[in-house]
Design an enzyme around this catalytic site. Sequence first.
Site, PDB file in Angstrom:
ATOM      1  N   TYR A 155       0.824  -1.210   0.000  1.00 14.36           N
ATOM      2  CA  TYR A 155       0.000   0.000   0.000  1.00 14.36           C
ATOM      3  C   TYR A 155       0.860   1.262   0.000  1.00 14.36           C
ATOM      4  CZ  TYR A 155      -4.612  -2.092   0.893  1.00 14.36           C
ATOM      5  OH  TYR A 155      -5.796  -2.764   0.786  1.00 14.36           O
ATOM      6  N   LYS A 208       3.569 -15.359   3.141  1.00 14.49           N
ATOM      7  CA  LYS A 208       3.806 -16.116   1.902  1.00 14.49           C
ATOM      8  C   LYS A 208       5.309 -16.323   1.808  1.00 14.49           C
ATOM      9  CE  LYS A 208       2.482 -17.887  -2.078  1.00 14.49           C
ATOM     10  NZ  LYS A 208       1.764 -19.190  -2.135  1.00 14.49           N
ATOM     11  N   ASP A 249      -2.324 -18.429   1.120  1.00 16.61           N
ATOM     12  CA  ASP A 249      -3.259 -19.188   0.266  1.00 16.61           C
ATOM     13  C   ASP A 249      -3.955 -20.265   1.084  1.00 16.61           C
ATOM     14  OD1 ASP A 249      -0.736 -20.321   0.471  1.00 16.61           O
ATOM     15  OD2 ASP A 249      -0.600 -20.973  -1.624  1.00 16.61           O
ATOM     16  N   ASP A 305      -6.301  -7.139   4.305  1.00 20.19           N
ATOM     17  CA  ASP A 305      -7.429  -6.532   3.583  1.00 20.19           C
ATOM     18  C   ASP A 305      -8.270  -7.630   2.939  1.00 20.19           C
ATOM     19  OD1 ASP A 305      -8.998  -4.521   2.284  1.00 20.19           O
ATOM     20  OD2 ASP A 305      -7.888  -4.941   0.445  1.00 20.19           O
ATOM     21  N   ASP A 356     -12.305  -9.415   4.177  1.00 22.06           N
ATOM     22  CA  ASP A 356     -13.524  -9.443   3.348  1.00 22.06           C
ATOM     23  C   ASP A 356     -14.011 -10.886   3.256  1.00 22.06           C
ATOM     24  OD1 ASP A 356     -13.415  -6.694   2.710  1.00 22.06           O
ATOM     25  OD2 ASP A 356     -14.033  -7.079   0.634  1.00 22.06           O
TER      26      ASP A 356
HETATM   27  C1  IPM Z   1     -10.467  -1.447   3.928  1.00 30.36           C
HETATM   28  C2  IPM Z   1     -10.696  -0.843   2.561  1.00 30.36           C
HETATM   29  C3  IPM Z   1      -9.547   0.104   2.234  1.00 30.36           C
HETATM   30  C4  IPM Z   1      -8.256  -0.716   2.227  1.00 30.36           C
HETATM   31  C5  IPM Z   1      -9.722   0.891   0.925  1.00 30.36           C
HETATM   32  C6  IPM Z   1     -11.016   1.673   0.900  1.00 30.36           C
HETATM   33  C7  IPM Z   1      -8.544   1.792   0.653  1.00 30.36           C
HETATM   34  O1  IPM Z   1     -10.854  -1.825   1.609  1.00 30.36           O
HETATM   35  O2  IPM Z   1     -10.383  -0.685   4.904  1.00 30.36           O
HETATM   36  O3  IPM Z   1     -10.390  -2.667   4.039  1.00 30.36           O
HETATM   37  O4  IPM Z   1      -7.913  -1.335   1.209  1.00 30.36           O
HETATM   38  O5  IPM Z   1      -7.576  -0.707   3.247  1.00 30.36           O
HETATM   39 MN    MN Z   2     -10.894  -3.857   2.385  1.00 30.90          MN
END
Ligand code: IPM
Ligand code: MN
Length: 353
Positions: A142, A187, A219, A243, A247
């Site tokens: 990032y 990894k 993975d 990240d 999700d």
């Molecule tokens: C999160 C989001 C952010 C990230 C984006 C919006 C930049 O996806 O907080 O998980 O990738 O960190």
């Molecule tokens: Mn995210």
Amino acid sequence: MELKIAVLPGDGIGPEISKEGVRILETVAERFHHTFKFRYGDVGAAAIDKWGDPFPEETLKLCLESDAVLFSAVGDPRYDNDPSAKVRPEQGLLKMRKSLELFANIRPISTYKRLLDRSPLKEEVIENADFICIRELTGGMYFGEKYEGEEKAYDTNIYSREEIERILRVGYDYAMRRSKHLTVVDKANVLASSRLWRKVAKEMEGDYPEVKTDYMFVDNASMRIIQDPRFFDVMVTENTFGDILTDEASVITGSMGLLPSASIGGKTPLFEPVHGSWPEAAGKNIANPIAQILSAAMLLEHFNLTQEGELVRRGVEDSIKNNICTPDIARKGCESFPTGEVGRYIAEYIKKN
Ligand code: IPM
Ligand code: MN
């Protein structure tokens, strides 16, 4: 207690859920005789429109003058569909994390009994899953050196020993407070940066003899999260992996709209939902405010307002149990409620209990 709270609603569904987070904090303040002072700032596409900058100086100043930041979401399709855009809403969030030195992002994942059937995964697999992902937040790809050309582009996944050590420390501290099981996700079979993570972690193991440390390739971890989520208690990983994995982990809980987080480290701590700005839903009053409300609970707990945080959590559980829920988690075939109604219900619960 007196707290100065910076509120940054941002984009998309941000303003709608932000209102509910503030409503809950106001209700808690009244019920427990605290003084919370709210001041608002711009971030993301909203800030680009107004200031030409997704994280303007004014917002940084506001954050630095506050005890905590309650953030909602950034992101806007105007930029998603334009790869040539020079400024992007997401840069605002990254700049904010970096300038506040928020290197640790705490993302708890747990299930609610009533919502087990809202997950596409089998109930017997996810029941009682309860773990924390600790995501490094100010390093890695990032923030590493980038190049964006026509024929070639790259992002550098760079980590220093110091950055690795301090996030692993957070991981071990959480592991000590929970069931003393830490999984380091990397990894290391391919990436040099991961091998340094593993080296540093191995060196630190000796400082925490009570903690069982195990190492898992990312993975493999991504498979394990949905195959056997109860395996995990505290997981620590780099920015990008954290990240993606969180999700994925939201699928266990039944909705992305349930996951809160706390970003901590150097300066003002920031409390933010894991989900994004969901632009398609903006203004429709259908977004789940629970991730934001639970982020507010994490804010309270950060200041040792344990009883207050607990009451907010019980309010959330009560709303779920009684199906006062937005469409994403409403009981199948039942009526659902708008964002504001869910917030109002939880606020009423806090007043009465
Ligand atoms: C999160 C989001 C952010 C990230 C984006 C919006 C930049 O996806 O907080 O998980 O990738 O960190
Ligand atoms: Mn995210």
